[in-house]
Enzyme design. Structure first.
Site, short mmCIF file in Angstrom:
data_model
loop_
_atom_site.label_atom_id
_atom_site.label_comp_id
_atom_site.label_asym_id
_atom_site.label_seq_id
_atom_site.Cartn_x
_atom_site.Cartn_y
_atom_site.Cartn_z
N HIS A 60 0.09 4.09 3.85
CA HIS A 60 0.39 3.39 5.12
C HIS A 60 1.84 3.59 5.55
CE1 HIS A 60 -3.48 1.29 5.22
NE2 HIS A 60 -3.35 1.16 3.92
N ASN A 133 -8.06 -3.50 7.39
CA ASN A 133 -8.22 -2.12 7.86
C ASN A 133 -9.07 -2.14 9.13
OD1 ASN A 133 -6.76 -0.68 5.95
ND2 ASN A 133 -8.51 -0.39 4.60
N TYR A 347 0.71 -5.33 -3.81
CA TYR A 347 1.50 -5.39 -2.57
C TYR A 347 2.88 -6.01 -2.78
CZ TYR A 347 -2.10 -3.43 0.43
OH TYR A 347 -2.99 -2.56 1.02
#
Ligand code: NDP
Length: 561
Positions: A60, A133, A347
């Protein structure tokens, strides 16, 4: 930041003192040089320039975004006590970031790839993220596969070619891991090349657990649907734009907002009771499956309106840090989806690496209810304080680039006057709150909670058993082909089916060897034999039909369980 009071701006060093010379002027030992070491203006400017880049995201990396406003249109208080989902009319500001997955920061926006679609809500109670997404499913259902999978979608370790030019490892991975077929069918269909970020949907894909005041569990999946519908580009249009206008989607959104277009999305959840989850054909922890709309209708709860462009790309988009762990605010829990569980860790971990241990203090990431000592009433959007029901605090201190070290507040749990902190309940259910406070519960509470836990364990064992029971044919699950088959045969129309074949042929033609090309045709042949035969023809290989068992034996798949 802008120059709000219109006073002239003075060129200055990083220490704030104005610099009386032209910024280009160097301090020289003689008129022709060399430069003096005391030329702080030059040294500071060059050495800061040398350090302008931070690590880009491993996945990303290419992303843009904008600011939005969220409004709760329908309460979800019957299924969750999560604060932002209670009161109809509740509004808060936020930021979206939309990204391609595989390409680096400079790669084209219109590449065939899923799009990351993340939302950060700055609520009075703290920051809440949706890290979604634009596809309702994903390639994997095992967190451990993620690095393997991503490596194969990025550049070849020897030639450094991307998967468009050398698709060998891209397909080599996919055909060995057939649970990927739903996402791949979606991605090589029309939605693999979205025309616009404003005309595109976002899906949680993962299942989350909503918990209400009574402690009841409801499984949910989030859908954020563009009010314009999902607009797509053809493969030819997307390829042309990749060359001619690689920042096509960035530019489009920026201009739409600048021109004052009203860009809105409607937010829904699909819901499932624990009993329905036990009766469901698939596991709710399987990220490769959707919940059919007919069985689990969408329930509307909110509206998102994109409001304005950002002021500064680095401060608002490059430094923004999302995490599915921030989806899990009080009243929302993660499901046991293996990939979600992995992301809860991954994350924040990657943000600590990319931005540093104090990344949550960067203005764009800072919860607006933190107990800060330098709030400014004129702060820009991304550093604005917020009127909060209570100020938050914690015991995280020091570390590199510390900006809000919480002043004289104790850095441990103190019982002294003026230093006591509250453990603030976001639920009116005392029972539920006590359980998480670690307080000693009375006997009735203990018994009730033990019964509740026993029921949960039984239920979760039943759900886990579903996934374990998938692999009935030599490590392959026939269940993995049902939904992508419906997508190809029923949801795609004739022209989408034709385009799908052309898209796969164009990409897999670069797969290197005929054995792999045949395998690609056979992989899709497991959805539909006619499709497999057409792909073999397009890829220039002799079609050899194969059934599930033959495919599993040929590939040598073994169940991860
Ligand atoms: P439905 O007929 O109720 O739903 C089909 C959904 O497919 C539509 O609502 C739309 O989702 C989506 N869709 C429409 N065109 C395309 C396209 N070209 N490419 C991808 N998706 C498209 O049937 P089911 O719910 O039983 O699902 C059938 C199949 O549709 C699934 O197996 C899955 O592949 C796909 N799908 C299902 C979704 C779901 O959540 N149930 C969501 C998206 C796709 P939307 O309204 O979200 O745009």
């Amino acid at each position: 930041m802008s120059n709000n009071n219109n006073s002239p701006l003075a060129y200055s060093g990083a220490n704030g003192f104005s610099y009386s010379h032209h910024p280009y002027g160097a301090r020289l030992s003689r008129p022709q040089g060399p430069i003096l070491l005391q030329d702080t203006n030059l040294i500071e400017s060059i050495s800061h320039f040398d350090r302008e880049r931070i690590p880009e995201r491993v996945v990303h990396a290419k992303g843009g975004g904008a600011r939005f406003e969220f409004e709760l249109t329908d309460s979800l208080s019957d299924i969750t006590f999560a604060a932002p989902y209670q009161t109809v009319g509740y509004k808060c500001p936020g930021m979206i970031r939309v990204s391609t997955v595989g390409g680096e920061s400079g790669t084209p926006d219109t590449a065939r790839d899923p799009r990351g679609f993340s939302f950060k809500f700055y609520t009075e109670w703290g920051n809440h993220d949706w890290v979604f997404n634009n596809t309702p499913i994903f390639f994997i259902r095992d967190g451990n596969k993620f690095p393997h999978f991503i490596h194969t979608q990025k550049r070849n370790p020897q030639t450094h070619l991307n998967n468009g030019e050398d698709s060998n490892m891209f397909w080599d991975y996919l055909v060995q891991n057939p649970e990927s077929i739903h996402q791949i069918t979606y991605m090589f269909g029309p939605r693999g090349t979205p025309a616009s970020w404003a005309s595109m949907n976002a899906y949680s894909g993962h299942t989350f657990k909503m918990i209400n005041e009574q402690g009841d569990l409801t499984y949910v999946q989030f859908h954020v649907l563009s009010d314009t519908g999902f607009e797509t580009l053809t493969s030819v249009e997307a390829s042309k734009l990749s060359g001619e206008k690689p920042d096509y989607n960035f530019d489009k959104l920026f201009k739409q907002l600048k021109n004052g277009e009203k860009l809105t999305y409607s937010c829904y959840v699909q819901t499932m009771t624990p009993k329905q989850a036990e009766e469901f054909r698939y596991s709710v922890n399987d990220l490769t499956k959707v919940w059919p709309h007919a069985q689990f209708p969408l329930r509307k709860f909110g509206k998102i309106t994109l409001t304005e462009n950002i002021d500064n790309y680095f401060a608002e988009i490059e430094q923004i840090a999302f995490s599915p762990s921030n989806t899990c605010i009080p009243g929302i829990e993660p499901s046991n989806d293996n990939v979600l569980q992995t992301r809860l860790y991954s994350y924040p971990d990657t943000q600590r690496h990319r931005l540093g241990a104090n990344f949550t203090q960067l203005p764009i990431n800072r919860p607006r209810n933190l107990n800060l000592n330098n709030e400014s009433p004129n702060a820009p959007f991304y550093d604005a304080p917020m009127k909060c029901p209570y100020a938050a605090t914690n015991f995280q201190r020091d570390g590199p680039m510390q900006m809000y070290n919480q002043g004289s507040l104790p850095n441990y749990i103190s019982n002294q006057a003026n230093a006591k902190i509250q453990f603030k309940d976001l639920t009116t259910s005392q029972l539920y709150a006590n359980k998480f406070k670690g307080l000693v519960l009375d006997v009735d509470e203990q018994t009730y909670i033990q019964q509740q836990e026993a029921e949960r364990t039984r239920h979760e064992n039943a759900i886990d058993a579903k996934l374990n029971d998938y692999y009935t044919i030599n490590g392959i699950s026939p269940l993995d082909f049902e939904q992508p088959r419906a997508l190809y045969e029923k949801v795609f129309d004739d022209s989408s089916r034709r385009a799908f074949i052309e898209n796969v042929v164009a990409h897999a033609s670069n797969a290197g060897n005929d054995e792999l090309k045949l395998r690609v045709a056979q992989y899709f042949g497991l959805l539909n034999q006619d499709l497999g035969a057409k792909l073999a023809l397009g890829l220039g290989v002799q079609w050899v039909p194969v059934d599930l068992e033959g495919y599993a034996n040929a590939i040598g798949i073994s169940s991860p369980f």
